[in-house]
Write a protein that holds these residues in place. Structure first.
Motif, mmCIF file in Angstrom:
data_model
loop_
_atom_site.group_PDB
_atom_site.id
_atom_site.type_symbol
_atom_site.label_atom_id
_atom_site.label_comp_id
_atom_site.label_asym_id
_atom_site.label_seq_id
_atom_site.Cartn_x
_atom_site.Cartn_y
_atom_site.Cartn_z
ATOM 1 N N TYR A 108 -57.880 -26.979 -15.664
ATOM 2 C CA TYR A 108 -58.929 -27.979 -15.896
ATOM 3 C C TYR A 108 -58.528 -28.942 -16.996
ATOM 4 O O TYR A 108 -57.977 -28.532 -18.020
ATOM 5 C CB TYR A 108 -60.250 -27.302 -16.264
ATOM 6 C CG TYR A 108 -60.779 -26.407 -15.171
ATOM 7 C CD1 TYR A 108 -61.428 -26.952 -14.067
ATOM 8 C CD2 TYR A 108 -60.601 -25.027 -15.226
ATOM 9 C CE1 TYR A 108 -61.891 -26.142 -13.046
ATOM 10 C CE2 TYR A 108 -61.066 -24.207 -14.212
ATOM 11 C CZ TYR A 108 -61.706 -24.769 -13.121
ATOM 12 O OH TYR A 108 -62.154 -23.974 -12.106
ATOM 13 N N ASN A 109 -58.802 -30.207 -16.766
ATOM 14 C CA ASN A 109 -58.640 -31.222 -17.796
ATOM 15 C C ASN A 109 -59.819 -31.139 -18.774
ATOM 16 O O ASN A 109 -60.854 -30.544 -18.455
ATOM 17 C CB ASN A 109 -58.598 -32.608 -17.152
ATOM 18 C CG ASN A 109 -57.374 -32.783 -16.281
ATOM 19 O OD1 ASN A 109 -56.252 -32.555 -16.718
ATOM 20 N ND2 ASN A 109 -57.579 -33.192 -15.020
ATOM 21 N N PRO A 110 -59.690 -31.729 -19.971
ATOM 22 C CA PRO A 110 -60.814 -31.723 -20.914
ATOM 23 C C PRO A 110 -62.078 -32.289 -20.264
ATOM 24 O O PRO A 110 -62.034 -33.250 -19.498
ATOM 25 C CB PRO A 110 -60.316 -32.613 -22.045
ATOM 26 C CG PRO A 110 -58.834 -32.440 -22.022
ATOM 27 C CD PRO A 110 -58.481 -32.348 -20.555
ATOM 28 N N LEU A 111 -63.198 -31.677 -20.591
ATOM 29 C CA LEU A 111 -64.467 -31.996 -19.953
ATOM 30 C C LEU A 111 -65.495 -32.368 -21.014
ATOM 31 O O LEU A 111 -65.693 -31.629 -21.978
ATOM 32 C CB LEU A 111 -64.936 -30.770 -19.150
ATOM 33 C CG LEU A 111 -66.349 -30.715 -18.574
ATOM 34 C CD1 LEU A 111 -66.365 -29.837 -17.322
ATOM 35 C CD2 LEU A 111 -67.334 -30.125 -19.595
ATOM 36 N N VAL B 122 -57.466 -29.936 -12.364
ATOM 37 C CA VAL B 122 -56.110 -30.501 -12.352
ATOM 38 C C VAL B 122 -55.691 -30.800 -10.928
ATOM 39 O O VAL B 122 -55.035 -31.800 -10.644
ATOM 40 C CB VAL B 122 -55.126 -29.526 -13.031
ATOM 41 C CG1 VAL B 122 -53.687 -30.006 -12.845
ATOM 42 C CG2 VAL B 122 -55.445 -29.393 -14.516
ATOM 43 N N HIS B 123 -56.095 -29.923 -9.991
ATOM 44 C CA HIS B 123 -55.815 -30.138 -8.568
ATOM 45 C C HIS B 123 -57.151 -30.236 -7.852
ATOM 46 O O HIS B 123 -57.728 -29.228 -7.438
ATOM 47 C CB HIS B 123 -54.982 -28.991 -8.000
ATOM 48 C CG HIS B 123 -53.707 -28.755 -8.750
ATOM 49 N ND1 HIS B 123 -52.652 -29.636 -8.702
ATOM 50 C CD2 HIS B 123 -53.333 -27.755 -9.586
ATOM 51 C CE1 HIS B 123 -51.663 -29.187 -9.459
ATOM 52 N NE2 HIS B 123 -52.049 -28.050 -10.030
ATOM 53 N N LYS B 124 -57.665 -31.440 -7.718
ATOM 54 C CA LYS B 124 -58.994 -31.636 -7.135
ATOM 55 C C LYS B 124 -59.021 -31.264 -5.662
ATOM 56 O O LYS B 124 -58.120 -31.615 -4.911
ATOM 57 C CB LYS B 124 -59.436 -33.104 -7.296
ATOM 58 C CG LYS B 124 -59.646 -33.507 -8.744
ATOM 59 C CD LYS B 124 -60.150 -34.946 -8.817
ATOM 60 C CE LYS B 124 -60.361 -35.368 -10.259
ATOM 61 N NZ LYS B 124 -60.872 -36.746 -10.375
ATOM 62 N N SER B 125 -60.113 -30.557 -5.293
ATOM 63 C CA SER B 125 -60.252 -30.155 -3.880
ATOM 64 C C SER B 125 -60.816 -31.287 -3.059
ATOM 65 O O SER B 125 -60.411 -31.518 -1.923
ATOM 66 C CB SER B 125 -61.162 -28.932 -3.772
ATOM 67 O OG SER B 125 -62.460 -29.249 -4.217
ATOM 68 N N GLY B 126 -61.861 -31.971 -3.622
ATOM 69 C CA GLY B 126 -62.487 -33.072 -2.897
ATOM 70 C C GLY B 126 -63.217 -32.662 -1.648
ATOM 71 O O GLY B 126 -63.586 -33.488 -0.825
ATOM 72 N N SER B 127 -63.445 -31.345 -1.473
ATOM 73 C CA SER B 127 -64.114 -30.871 -0.253
ATOM 74 C C SER B 127 -65.577 -31.229 -0.274
ATOM 75 O O SER B 127 -66.233 -31.150 -1.304
ATOM 76 C CB SER B 127 -63.946 -29.351 -0.125
ATOM 77 O OG SER B 127 -64.417 -28.702 -1.268
ATOM 78 N N SER B 128 -66.117 -31.619 0.860
ATOM 79 C CA SER B 128 -67.497 -32.057 0.956
ATOM 80 C C SER B 128 -68.341 -30.976 1.554
ATOM 81 O O SER B 128 -67.892 -30.158 2.356
ATOM 82 C CB SER B 128 -67.574 -33.327 1.816
ATOM 83 O OG SER B 128 -68.933 -33.671 2.046
ATOM 84 N N THR B 129 -69.643 -30.960 1.176
ATOM 85 C CA THR B 129 -70.586 -30.011 1.764
ATOM 86 C C THR B 129 -71.216 -30.586 3.017
ATOM 87 O O THR B 129 -71.981 -29.916 3.689
ATOM 88 C CB THR B 129 -71.689 -29.688 0.752
ATOM 89 O OG1 THR B 129 -72.360 -30.892 0.387
ATOM 90 C CG2 THR B 129 -71.129 -29.008 -0.476
ATOM 91 N N GLU B 130 -70.938 -31.825 3.328
ATOM 92 C CA GLU B 130 -71.587 -32.444 4.491
ATOM 93 C C GLU B 130 -70.755 -32.183 5.759
ATOM 94 O O GLU B 130 -69.544 -32.036 5.689
ATOM 95 C CB GLU B 130 -71.717 -33.948 4.261
ATOM 96 C CG GLU B 130 -72.687 -34.294 3.135
ATOM 97 C CD GLU B 130 -72.965 -35.770 3.057
ATOM 98 O OE1 GLU B 130 -74.077 -36.130 2.646
ATOM 99 O OE2 GLU B 130 -72.081 -36.567 3.405
#
Length: 316
Positions: free
Chosen positions: A278-281, A308-316
């Protein structure tokens, strides 16, 4: 299947049973982001004072009075009424470890003061804070985090108390009252009073009911604990399911980040075997994103926001 119950009664770091209890707490948190603590934190009289006297009186006030409980913090909110599809209501007391915050909350309902209510809540919170510190220390220490890092972590925290009431449901409406979710917090200690409802999701997707036993308190991990542990401790997926025709009271004692805090994985938990996840939040920005239209569309808003490795998965 059941969430492991760990006996923490009478334990401190110098106790003979501390090491074995620490290992059990850490294992439970790593597996499900959740542990059930058998403890003497809240005695029967204190429970009765809150659940059988203070809370019923509090929830009997008219709606216009209840709505005076407001919060500027999106992560905490204030009074939550009976929203569409959700047959419950709750109040929030922010910065609850400060007795003056409890008295300020009380004055909304009792302008001339209610010392009994304040004393009950302050005592309840004081005892829950000790338990939260114990479970937090056991989890982080069990992962190899240094004492000075744990102390520094605590400096980023503030705490809130949410008092919740679930009405007696019509038989046709019995089922899931509060849908599956994780919390945008570090940890939440959940105290159920006599009536079941809390369920947590296991890794295989099944749901595990947490019994409302009088000598237990359930501690669940939130999104922020996942960040600081570099993904080691998963945020607990949980829900409330109405399984009986009785009204239900519960209390949530939540550790959250102070406004403006920036979080990142602890140094001790990033290495060759556990690369940075995770990057700083910025916590306030994350909460805004999580409840935004965009955040509600993705299955893992934490990963999408700072992974760091975004999933970008959608719930729709």
């Amino acid at each position: 299947m059941a969430i492991p119950k760990v006996d923490l009664r009478g334990l401190d770091p110098s106790s003979p049973g501390w090491a074995s209890a620490r290992a059990a707490v850490t294992a439970a948190m790593l597996e499900n982001g959740c542990v059930v603590a058998a403890c003497d934190t809240l005695g029967p009289e204190l429970r009765r004072a809150l659940f059988e006297r203070a809370m019923p009186e509090l929830f009997s006030f008219p709606a216009e009075t209840k709505q005076r409980n407001v919060s500027s913090d999106a992560a905490l909110r204030g009074y939550v009424g009976k929203l569409a599809g959700l047959d419950f209501e709750s109040f929030n007391v922010a910065a609850v470890t400060d007795p003056s915050s409890v008295r300020d909350f009380s004055s909304i309902f009792w302008p001339r003061g209610n010392p009994e209510f304040c004393d009950t809540v302050i005592s309840f919170v004081s005892n829950l804070l000790k338990l939260e510190h114990t479970v937090e220390k056991m989890t982080l220490d069990g992962l190899g985090v240094r004492e000075e890092s744990i102390a520094g972590h605590r400096q980023t925290l503030t705490h809130s108390l949410r008092l919740s009431h679930y009405s007696v449901p019509e038989e046709s409406k019995m089922g899931v009252t509060l849908p599956r979710h994780t919390d945008p917090s570090f940890t939440t200690a959940i105290v159920q009073h006599e009536v079941e409802g809390l369920e947590v999701q296991a890794k295989d997707g099944s749901w595990i009911t947490i019994p409302p036993e009088a000598d237990t308190i359930t501690i669940i991990a939130g999104d922020l604990l996942t960040v600081v542990t570099n993904g080691r401790v998963p945020a607990c997926i949980h829900r409330v399911k109405t399984a009986s025709n009785r009204e239900r009271f519960s209390v949530l004692f939540t550790a959250v980040a102070k406004n403006g805090a920036v979080l990142s994985p602890m140094d001790e938990l990033v290495d060759r075997d556990h690369p940075l996840m995770y990057n700083p939040l910025k916590t306030d920005e994350y909460v805004v994103f999580r409840y935004s239209e965009e955040g509600l569309k993705v299955s893992n808003p934490l990963e999408e926001f700072c992974g760091v490795h975004k999933s970008g998965s959608s719930t729709e």
